[in-house]
Structures are given as structure tokens and as C-alpha cells.
Scaffold this active site. Structure first.
Site, short mmCIF file in Angstrom:
data_model
loop_
_atom_site.label_atom_id
_atom_site.label_comp_id
_atom_site.label_asym_id
_atom_site.label_seq_id
_atom_site.Cartn_x
_atom_site.Cartn_y
_atom_site.Cartn_z
N HIS A 35 0.86 -1.19 0.00
CA HIS A 35 0.00 0.00 0.00
C HIS A 35 0.89 1.23 0.00
O HIS A 35 1.89 1.29 0.71
CB HIS A 35 -0.89 0.01 1.25
N ASP A 53 -15.10 2.59 7.38
CA ASP A 53 -14.13 3.56 6.86
C ASP A 53 -14.78 4.52 5.89
O ASP A 53 -14.45 5.71 5.88
CB ASP A 53 -12.95 2.85 6.18
N ARG A 96 -14.51 12.81 7.83
CA ARG A 96 -13.18 13.41 8.07
C ARG A 96 -12.92 14.51 7.05
O ARG A 96 -12.37 15.55 7.38
CB ARG A 96 -12.09 12.33 7.97
N SER A 151 -7.63 3.80 9.12
CA SER A 151 -8.32 3.74 7.84
C SER A 151 -7.59 2.79 6.88
O SER A 151 -8.19 1.88 6.30
CB SER A 151 -8.39 5.17 7.25
N1 URA Z 1 -5.77 6.57 2.40
C1 URA Z 1 -6.75 5.96 3.11
O1 URA Z 1 -7.26 4.91 2.73
N2 URA Z 1 -7.13 6.52 4.27
C2 URA Z 1 -6.60 7.66 4.74
O2 URA Z 1 -6.99 8.10 5.78
C3 URA Z 1 -5.58 8.29 3.97
C4 URA Z 1 -5.19 7.72 2.79
#
Ligand code: URA
Length: 469
Positions: free
Chosen positions: A99, A189, A196, A211
Site C-alpha cells: 500500500h 471507513d 473526516r 483507515s
Molecule cells: N488513504 C486511506 O485509505 N485513508 C486515509 O486516511 C488516507 C489515505
């Protein structure tokens, strides 16, 4: 024997505890997240249902007060199990993913997934399944950064929306998938992220960690390699903050039994040659077909380094360095390209267009910026370059906006390159000529040419693992 009744946990008490700097119990965190998901689904778990205002207050309390390691693990776990999870156990293989925290021109996923798939296909398990599987679940463009899904969807027919059964089947067949978030994985999320964005709480390292890690851990991974960007094109504003985030993510991954390694990597200029959507696919196809453009050198180095760690953690290389050498060989021999064609075909994409990727690039407006004077390309605000790519049409101003397949920027020089006056610096592409002016001005302002060469950071700055964090 009957269980004693669990006392109700009211959302307001959870907010008050965090606001006042108290550590939340695992039960408080679990009930709050359950209430968040129930609220979105129109149901009710707690006696007084949680409201959007309370969720926003919860996020701001965490933003201000932070979370200790136990609380962060509890939040990540509660989010991870807020919906369906992908269970790779029936495959009996090694599942690994990577990631990135997001950058400009960051297309490493398009090289890493086929590289790992090729390694896994070459070493099947006794039941014939690839020995390594990469269930890569990616996102869309966000702010100044590009999104892997937007790039993939420029391939005619390519389907990024596989359900969990299709994901399992594609992995058995190809060893890797390149897909989008399903509606059923980590619903918490989606709800928290949207709030957010509206409440100034995006930048909390604790909320970012929960997240990202909740979504990655919902893939039931054996190992995870994180590319945490640092520099002018990164979301985190300083090296220390990027490192802090990397340490949080490594600790959170390891705490839930996934081997996790983070690389802190420099994002001071676009990675590779192109930044956009189709043009990034084109750059990767070129590399997989053996054409190595000099401006793509940093992209190849970073992809191989990340693949190298993944191959090492999967037991296919004694060291990460040996893994990087193996990844490079898989790219050079065309094995990655064969795996790429297999992945794209399995996801209904038209592989014929890879025969001549340049021919598929059809911007209707193009402009090249040249160096105003001789000297060294010394500095740029990489975030500005990312915004220029977005304004050309390659990114979105708000969620749901369409993105252009052909918009973007080609860099003709890297930081530290010596330039003559009049030499091409960058070419802008758009599907609308009106969109060229502002990005051109942004690039002219940010690309700095100096008489002396700059001091540059190495591409890979630090590796954070369970041993170091
Ligand atoms: N990518 C995500 O999936 N979540 C975040 O909070 C920031 C970047």
C-alpha cells in the site's frame, strides 16, 4: 448460566472520555464503530442512536487527543470487522499486498502486482494455486495524488468491481488482482472518511493508520509492505510525521499477526516519466515489454525494491536485495508482462491495446514547457505538480467527478539534471485546450532552475520494521 447483561455504552460518554484525554476501553470503541455502521444502515444498536454530529465530535476528539497503541489496535480491529472480510485461507497460499500513502505519478502497483503474480505462478502450491497471491485492493485519485483504479479503468473493458468470490477465483487463476474497494469491506471507513473530509480531521496519523490498516487487514494478509511517502508531494508534511505514521502502521499490522514493513520513500518529484491515467499504464507496459526510458529509472527502482521486500517476506528471496534482483529479472524476461496480460484478460480488459500504447494516447490539446535558462533542475513543489495534473482533467475536484483518460504531464527531466536554455522540461496533455493555461502557469512557477546542482534525498530513506519501530 446466563451472562450478566452488558451495560449500554452511550456515544456521548465515549466522546466525553476521549475529549477529556482518557483512554477508551475496547468495548467503548467497538460499540461506537458498531453504532456508526448501524446508523448508516438505518438500524440502531445503542439506546440513543449515534448522530453525524457525534461521529464528527468523536473524530475531532481523536484528532486532538490521539490514541495509545491499544486503542489504535482496537479501533483498527473494530473497523476491519465492520463488514465482510476476504478470507484467503481456502487458497492455502501466501497472501501479500503493498500500500502506498499516495503520490504523484506513483504507478508501482501496475508493475508490482504482475511481478509478484509471475513469481507465484512459477512456484505453485501442491494444489496448483500460485504460491504467492496479491489481492490488491486500490483506491481512486485523492486530492493532488493519482489513483490506481482511475488508471486501470482507462483499459477498455477492465472490470475493477469484483465481488469476494470473483476475487478468490481470479487469484487462483492469475496470482494477483487489481480491484476496487467492495461496498461490503470495511463500511465503517467509508462513513468515517467522508466525515473526516468535512471536519478537518483527515491528517490525523491515528485516523489515517486505522483507515488504511483496517482495509488492508480485511484482506487477511500474511504480509504487507507499506510505501510511506515523504517530501513535498506527500500528504504528511514532515519526515518525522511520515516516520511516525509508518511506525504506527507497522505496529498495528504486526499486532494483528501480519508481517508488516514500511519503506519511507522520497516524493519530491513525480515518480517516473508520466503522471495521469492512461499514460501511466503506457509507461508500465513499456517497462514490462523491455523498454526502459531513462526518466522511468526511479519508478523501476522503487517498484523492484517494494517487490523485493514482498518476495523476501513470502520466502522467495533470502534478502530484500535478492528479492529486488529477482523482481528486476522477472520484469526483464517478460514474465511480468505475461502475468499482466493474464490479469487484465481475467478482469475483462482488452489486451490488444498494449501492442501500441502510444497510439491509444489521444489528448486533444498538448503544450510543452521549455527551460527558461541553462542550469540544473533544482527543486519543485511536487504537490503543485500533482494539482496541475488534476487541473488538466486527470484528477477530480470532488468525489464522483469523471476523470480524463488522456490528461496528464510528461516530465522530460528529473531533479538534478543539467539543462540548456530552451530544452523541454515538461509536456502537458488535456482533452480540453482551455485547461492547459493554469497548469502551465503552475509548472512555470514551481520548476526551479539553479546554477548549482541540488542536494537530493535518496529514493529509499529508511525501512521501518517490527525490529526498528
Ligand atoms: N488513504 C486511506 O485509505 N485513508 C486515509 O486516511 C488516507 C489515505
Amino acid at each position: 448460566m446466563t451472562q450478566p447483561a452488558q451495560p449500554h455504552i452511550h456515544p456521548i460518554d465515549v466522546i466525553l472520555h476521549k475529549r477529556d484525554g482518557l483512554a477508551l476501553s475496547d468495548g467503548e470503541i467497538q460499540s461506537f464503530i458498531r453504532a456508526v455502521v448501524d446508523h448508516a444502515a438505518g438500524g440502531q444498536t445503542l439506546p440513543d442512536e449515534v448522530s453525524d454530529a457525534q461521529i464528527a465530535a468523536f473524530l475531532m476528539a481523536i484528532f486532538e487527543r490521539g490514541l495509545d497503541h491499544r486503542e489504535l489496535a482496537a479501533l483498527t480491529t473494530a473497523m476491519r470487522f465492520s463488514g465482510e472480510t476476504f478470507d484467503a485461507a481456502p487458497l492455502n497460499t501466501f497472501t501479500v499486498d503493498k500500500h502506498s500513502t499516495g503520490g504523484v505519478g506513483d504507478k508501482t502497483s501496475l508493475l508490482i502486482a504482475p511481478t509478484l503474480a509471475a513469481a507465484g505462478l512459477a512456484h505453485p502450491t501442491p494444489s496448483g494455486i500460485p504460491g504467492i497471491c496479491v489481492p490488491m485492493i486500490s483506491g481512486r485519485s485523492l486530492g493532488h495524488t493519482g489513483g490506481t483504479l482511475d488508471k486501470l479503468e482507462t483499459i477498455p473493458g477492465f472490470n475493477t468491481q469484483l465481488d469476494l468470490t470473483q476475487l478468490l477465483n481470479a487469484l487462483k487463476q492469475c496470482g494477483a488482482t487489481l480491484i476496487g474497494q467492495t461496498p461490503t469491506i470495511v463500511p465503517a471507513d467509508r462513513i468515517l472518511y467522508a466525515l473526516r473530509d468535512h471536519t478537518g480531521t483527515v491528517e490525523s496519523p491515528f485516523l489515517i493508520c486505522a483507515s488504511i490498516m483496517s482495509k488492508k487487514l480485511a484482506e487477511s494478509l500474511n504480509a504487507l509492505v507499506l510505501d510511506v511517502k515523504t517530501g513535498s508531494g506527500a500528504f504528511m508534511p514532515t519526515y518525522e510525521k511520515s516516520k511516525f505514521l509508518a511506525e504506527l502502521m507497522v505496529r498495528t499490522g504486526e499486532a494483528s499477526g501480519t508481517r508488516t514493513v514500511a519503506l519511507l520513500t522520497t516524493m519530491d518529484e513525480p515518480l517516473g516519466r508520466f503522471s495521469g491515467n492512461w499514460i501511466e499504464v503506457w509507461e508500465c507496459v513499456d517497462i514490462m515489454r523491455g523498454h526502459r526510458h531513462p526518466i522511468s529509472a526511479d519508478l523501476i527502482e522503487l517498484s523492484n525494491t517494494l517487490s523485493g521486500w514482498m518476495l523476501h517476506l513470502a520466502g522467495h528471496a533470502d534478502t530484500p536485495q535478492a528479492g529486488a534482483a529477482l523482481a528486476d529479472e522477472i520484469l526483464r524476461t517478460g514474465e511480468a508482462y505475461k502475468a499482466w496480460l493474464k490479469i487484465v484478460a481475467a478482469q475483462d480488459g482488452d489486451t490488444a491495446i498494449f501492442e501500441d500504447p502510444a497510439a491509444f494516447h489521444k489528448p486533444t490539446a498538448t503544450r510543452t514547457i521549455t527551460a527558461p535558462q541553462s542550469g540544473y533542475l533544482a527543486a519543485m513543489d511536487c504537490k503543485q505538480v500533482g494539482w496541475a495534473v488534476q487541473r488538466l482533467g486527470a484528477g477530480r475536484a470532488k468525489p464522483g467527478d469523471p476523470v480524463s483518460a488522456h490528461a496528464g504531464i510528461e516530465m522530460h527531466a528529473k531533479l538534478g539534471d543539467k539543462l540548456e536554455a530552451g530544452q523541454p522540461l515538461a509536456t502537458l496533455f488535456s482533452e480540453n485546450p482551455v485547461l492547459l493555461d493554469e497548469p502551465e502557469a503552475m509548472l512555470r512557477e514551481t520548476l526551479q532552475i539553479n546554477a548549482t546542482p541540488p542536494r537530493l534525498h535518496p529514493l529509499i530513506r529508511e525501512v521501518i520494521s517490527a525490529r526498528t519501530s
